[in-house]
Design a protein around this motif. Structure first.
Motif, PDB file in Angstrom:
ATOM      1  N   LEU A  34       4.475  11.155  -7.311  1.00  0.00           N
ATOM      2  CA  LEU A  34       5.758  10.775  -6.739  1.00  0.00           C
ATOM      3  C   LEU A  34       5.582  10.321  -5.288  1.00  0.00           C
ATOM      4  CD1 LEU A  34       8.034  13.601  -8.189  1.00  0.00           C
ATOM      5  CD2 LEU A  34       8.050  11.191  -8.833  1.00  0.00           C
ATOM      6  N   SER A  35       4.743  11.007  -4.576  1.00  0.00           N
ATOM      7  CA  SER A  35       4.493  10.658  -3.180  1.00  0.00           C
ATOM      8  C   SER A  35       3.847   9.269  -3.072  1.00  0.00           C
ATOM      9  CB  SER A  35       3.587  11.713  -2.557  1.00  0.00           C
ATOM     10  OG  SER A  35       3.490  11.539  -1.186  1.00  0.00           O
ATOM     11  N   ARG A  36       2.876   8.984  -3.932  1.00  0.00           N
ATOM     12  CA  ARG A  36       2.218   7.667  -3.916  1.00  0.00           C
ATOM     13  C   ARG A  36       3.190   6.546  -4.244  1.00  0.00           C
ATOM     14  NH1 ARG A  36      -2.059   6.881  -7.691  1.00  0.00           N
ATOM     15  NH2 ARG A  36      -1.393   8.707  -8.822  1.00  0.00           N
ATOM     16  N   ILE A  58      14.137   7.398  -5.561  1.00  0.00           N
ATOM     17  CA  ILE A  58      13.138   6.350  -5.423  1.00  0.00           C
ATOM     18  C   ILE A  58      13.854   5.009  -5.335  1.00  0.00           C
ATOM     19  CG2 ILE A  58      12.831   6.129  -7.924  1.00  0.00           C
ATOM     20  CD1 ILE A  58       9.826   5.582  -7.316  1.00  0.00           C
ATOM     21  N   ALA A  59      13.311   4.135  -4.530  1.00  0.00           N
ATOM     22  CA  ALA A  59      13.879   2.795  -4.418  1.00  0.00           C
ATOM     23  C   ALA A  59      13.553   2.008  -5.683  1.00  0.00           C
ATOM     24  CB  ALA A  59      13.310   2.081  -3.199  1.00  0.00           C
ATOM     25  N   ARG A  60      14.459   1.158  -6.081  1.00  0.00           N
ATOM     26  CA  ARG A  60      14.302   0.356  -7.293  1.00  0.00           C
ATOM     27  C   ARG A  60      12.978  -0.411  -7.290  1.00  0.00           C
ATOM     28  NH1 ARG A  60      19.631  -2.428  -8.433  1.00  0.00           N
ATOM     29  NH2 ARG A  60      20.076  -0.305  -9.022  1.00  0.00           N
ATOM     30  N   GLU A  61      12.588  -0.945  -6.140  1.00  0.00           N
ATOM     31  CA  GLU A  61      11.362  -1.743  -6.078  1.00  0.00           C
ATOM     32  C   GLU A  61      10.088  -0.914  -6.244  1.00  0.00           C
ATOM     33  OE1 GLU A  61      12.799  -1.052  -1.804  1.00  0.00           O
ATOM     34  OE2 GLU A  61      13.733  -1.745  -3.649  1.00  0.00           O
ATOM     35  N   ASP A  62      10.195   0.416  -6.188  1.00  0.00           N
ATOM     36  CA  ASP A  62       9.028   1.284  -6.359  1.00  0.00           C
ATOM     37  C   ASP A  62       8.889   1.845  -7.778  1.00  0.00           C
ATOM     38  OD1 ASP A  62       8.100   1.043  -3.712  1.00  0.00           O
ATOM     39  OD2 ASP A  62       9.559   2.531  -3.040  1.00  0.00           O
ATOM     40  N   ALA A  64       7.939   0.449 -10.652  1.00  0.00           N
ATOM     41  CA  ALA A  64       6.697   0.077 -11.333  1.00  0.00           C
ATOM     42  C   ALA A  64       5.540   0.942 -10.841  1.00  0.00           C
ATOM     43  CB  ALA A  64       6.394  -1.407 -11.129  1.00  0.00           C
ATOM     44  N   ALA A  65       5.478   1.168  -9.534  1.00  0.00           N
ATOM     45  CA  ALA A  65       4.431   2.025  -8.970  1.00  0.00           C
ATOM     46  C   ALA A  65       4.563   3.455  -9.478  1.00  0.00           C
ATOM     47  CB  ALA A  65       4.489   1.997  -7.444  1.00  0.00           C
TER      48      ALA A  65
END
Length: 78
Positions: A34-36, A58-62, A64-65
């Motif tokens: 989650l941190s990464r 979490i932001a929407r753009e993150d 996939a990560a």
């Protein structure tokens, strides 16, 4: 009530997954994942020593990560 929440925060996503291993090690691996992915844990619930529920933002753009980081941590999403 729910619609005003979704309008303010932009949506809600529920993930259900499982991982094998020693509980503290698994929670540590998920925390690192989650941190990464730049997610912030907002609440944690422990049930009977075998289930953990994590609430996080979490932001929407993150997203996939996040998927990649959870897979790398050994979490299998249902």
């Amino acid at each position: 009530m729910a619609s005003s929440y979704l309008e303010r925060w932009g949506g809600c996503l529920r993930l259900i997954g499982s991982a094998r291993g020693e509980p503290h090690a698994v929670v540590g691996a998920v925390d690192e994942a989650l941190s990464r992915a730049h997610a912030a844990i907002t609440d944690v619930y422990f049930f009977s020593g075998i289930q953990v529920t994590l609430h996080f933002e979490i932001a929407r753009e993150d997203l996939a990560a996040l998927g990649t980081a959870l897979r790398d941590a050994g979490v299998r999403l249902d």
